[in-house]
Scaffold this motif. Structure first.
Motif, PDB file in Angstrom:
ATOM      1  N   TRP A  28      -8.947  -0.303 -10.818  1.00  0.00           N
ATOM      2  CA  TRP A  28      -7.817   0.519 -10.396  1.00  0.00           C
ATOM      3  C   TRP A  28      -7.268   1.350 -11.560  1.00  0.00           C
ATOM      4  CZ3 TRP A  28      -5.908   1.944  -5.897  1.00  0.00           C
ATOM      5  CH2 TRP A  28      -4.617   2.464  -5.840  1.00  0.00           C
TER       6      TRP A  28
ATOM      7  N   ASP B  28      -8.014  -5.467  -0.070  1.00  0.00           N
ATOM      8  CA  ASP B  28      -7.179  -6.666  -0.208  1.00  0.00           C
ATOM      9  C   ASP B  28      -7.136  -7.458   1.088  1.00  0.00           C
ATOM     10  OD1 ASP B  28      -6.634  -6.048  -2.822  1.00  0.00           O
ATOM     11  OD2 ASP B  28      -4.702  -5.115  -2.396  1.00  0.00           O
TER      12      ASP B  28
ATOM     13  N   ASN C 211      -7.745   0.463  -1.147  1.00  0.00           N
ATOM     14  CA  ASN C 211      -7.316  -0.766  -1.820  1.00  0.00           C
ATOM     15  C   ASN C 211      -6.671  -1.747  -0.849  1.00  0.00           C
ATOM     16  OD1 ASN C 211      -6.802  -2.269  -4.375  1.00  0.00           O
ATOM     17  ND2 ASN C 211      -4.664  -1.913  -3.824  1.00  0.00           N
ATOM     18  N   SER C 212      -5.879  -1.243   0.092  1.00  0.00           N
ATOM     19  CA  SER C 212      -5.245  -2.124   1.075  1.00  0.00           C
ATOM     20  C   SER C 212      -6.286  -2.776   1.975  1.00  0.00           C
ATOM     21  CB  SER C 212      -4.240  -1.324   1.916  1.00  0.00           C
ATOM     22  OG  SER C 212      -3.216  -0.797   1.101  1.00  0.00           O
TER      23      SER C 212
ATOM     24  N   GLY D 191       0.810  -1.209   0.000  1.00  0.00           N
ATOM     25  CA  GLY D 191       0.000   0.000   0.000  1.00  0.00           C
ATOM     26  C   GLY D 191       0.846   1.262   0.000  1.00  0.00           C
TER      27      GLY D 191
ATOM     28  N   SER E  86       2.667   1.463  -3.469  1.00  0.00           N
ATOM     29  CA  SER E  86       1.711   1.804  -4.526  1.00  0.00           C
ATOM     30  C   SER E  86       1.237   3.247  -4.397  1.00  0.00           C
ATOM     31  CB  SER E  86       0.516   0.850  -4.473  1.00  0.00           C
ATOM     32  OG  SER E  86       0.918  -0.481  -4.709  1.00  0.00           O
TER      33      SER E  86
ATOM     34  N   VAL F 209     -10.601  -5.989  -9.951  1.00  0.00           N
ATOM     35  CA  VAL F 209      -9.947  -4.995  -9.096  1.00  0.00           C
ATOM     36  C   VAL F 209      -8.901  -4.216  -9.874  1.00  0.00           C
ATOM     37  CG1 VAL F 209      -8.411  -4.709  -7.116  1.00  0.00           C
ATOM     38  CG2 VAL F 209     -10.415  -6.176  -6.930  1.00  0.00           C
ATOM     39  N   GLN F 210      -8.097  -4.896 -10.660  1.00  0.00           N
ATOM     40  CA  GLN F 210      -7.057  -4.212 -11.427  1.00  0.00           C
ATOM     41  C   GLN F 210      -7.652  -3.330 -12.515  1.00  0.00           C
ATOM     42  OE1 GLN F 210      -3.903  -4.122 -10.645  1.00  0.00           O
ATOM     43  NE2 GLN F 210      -4.265  -5.490  -8.917  1.00  0.00           N
TER      44      GLN F 210
ATOM     45  N   LEU G 146      -6.975   6.350  -2.118  1.00  0.00           N
ATOM     46  CA  LEU G 146      -7.205   5.183  -2.975  1.00  0.00           C
ATOM     47  C   LEU G 146      -6.407   3.979  -2.504  1.00  0.00           C
ATOM     48  CD1 LEU G 146      -7.274   6.765  -6.554  1.00  0.00           C
ATOM     49  CD2 LEU G 146      -9.195   5.869  -5.240  1.00  0.00           C
ATOM     50  N   ASN G 147      -5.162   4.196  -2.103  1.00  0.00           N
ATOM     51  CA  ASN G 147      -4.343   3.071  -1.685  1.00  0.00           C
ATOM     52  C   ASN G 147      -4.754   2.541  -0.313  1.00  0.00           C
ATOM     53  OD1 ASN G 147      -1.834   2.388  -3.536  1.00  0.00           O
ATOM     54  ND2 ASN G 147      -2.224   4.575  -3.728  1.00  0.00           N
TER      55      ASN G 147
END
Length: 247
Positions: free
Chosen positions: A180, A159, A155-156, A116, A119, A176-177, A151-152
């Motif tokens: 993103w 996940d 996203n973390s 995270g 990224s 997800v990708q 956003l990160n």
């Protein structure tokens, strides 16, 4: 003067982001169903795609029009640092965590945090590098970095939730990708709209005008068809000073 960056620079930058995301979109799903060979292929593909992203993105920023070479150089340097962090730090930290001897749960949590942070740094570098080259103001850079951090974090957490519920899989990874990548382009579009706000973009450098030549000013000529009238104050010779050829 147009503030357009040029379609070549913009297309190369878009291509760099798409190429960098291809391993996660194409090769990562293969690693779920394949063996050791697919994992090696995914690792090699990630390195190659990361190098191509770095090269294409750097060239794109250096080709941005209507800006200065200082802004191009600073923007390209920021982008390169972000790409190198994602390309080098991620596998390096994964190897360090793998050799630490931590349990699977601790290792997963540690890697999620590390990924995270890396990224987030990479995404901030993407936004800042492009916006610096595009003459955007500092407050747009602050907004872009804040969005990248949020956003990160999201996203973390996502996940971590998938890992805890064992809900990850082929389709989830691809979706997800893809989301993103779409969000990344959406943030670039938002920065573009903010740049159109009054005061959002610094004026492009003006081209120097022609330097007037030093010298005598051109004398005006009388228009055709007109005779030059003598100046009444101008001295004229008298009759006694005329030359007489018969004298």
């Amino acid at each position: 003067m147009s503030r357009h960056p040029g379609w070549l620079a913009r297309s190369l930058f878009w291509a760099a982001l798409i190429v960098g995301a291809l391993p996660a979109l194409v090769l990562a799903p293969m690693s779920f169903t394949g063996g050791q060979d697919t994992i090696v292929l995914f690792s090699v593909g990630t390195i190659v795609a990361g190098c191509l992203r770095l090269v294409l993105g750097t060239i794109a920023i250096l080709l941005v029009k209507n800006t200065t070479w200082v802004r191009r150089s600073v923007g390209a340097a920021i982008f390169v640092v972000g790409c190198l962090a994602l390309l080098v730090l991620s596998p390096l930290m994964s190897a360090i965590v793998g050799m630490s001897g931590a349990g699977p749960t601790d290792s997963m949590l540690t890697m999620t945090v590390i990924q995270g942070v890396v990224s987030g740094f990479y995404l901030s570098a993407v936004f800042c590098g492009w916006n610096v080259a595009r003459n955007r103001r500092w407050w747009i850079l602050v907004i872009a970095v804040a969005i990248a951090v949020v956003l990160n974090v999201v996203n973390s957490l996502f996940d971590q939730m998938l890992a805890a519920q064992l809900a990850g899989g082929l389709m989830v990874t691809v979706v997800v990708q893809a989301v993103w990548l779409a969000v990344t382009f959406g943030v670039l579009g938002l920065c573009h709209l903010l740049g159109r706000v009054s005061g959002g973009t610094a004026p492009p450098p003006s081209r120097p005008g022609p330097v007037p030549q030093q010298g005598y000013a051109p004398q005006p000529y009388p228009p055709s068809g007109h005779t030059i009238q003598p100046d009444p104050n101008q001295w004229r010779p008298g009759p006694e000073q005329w030359s007489n050829p018969h004298h």
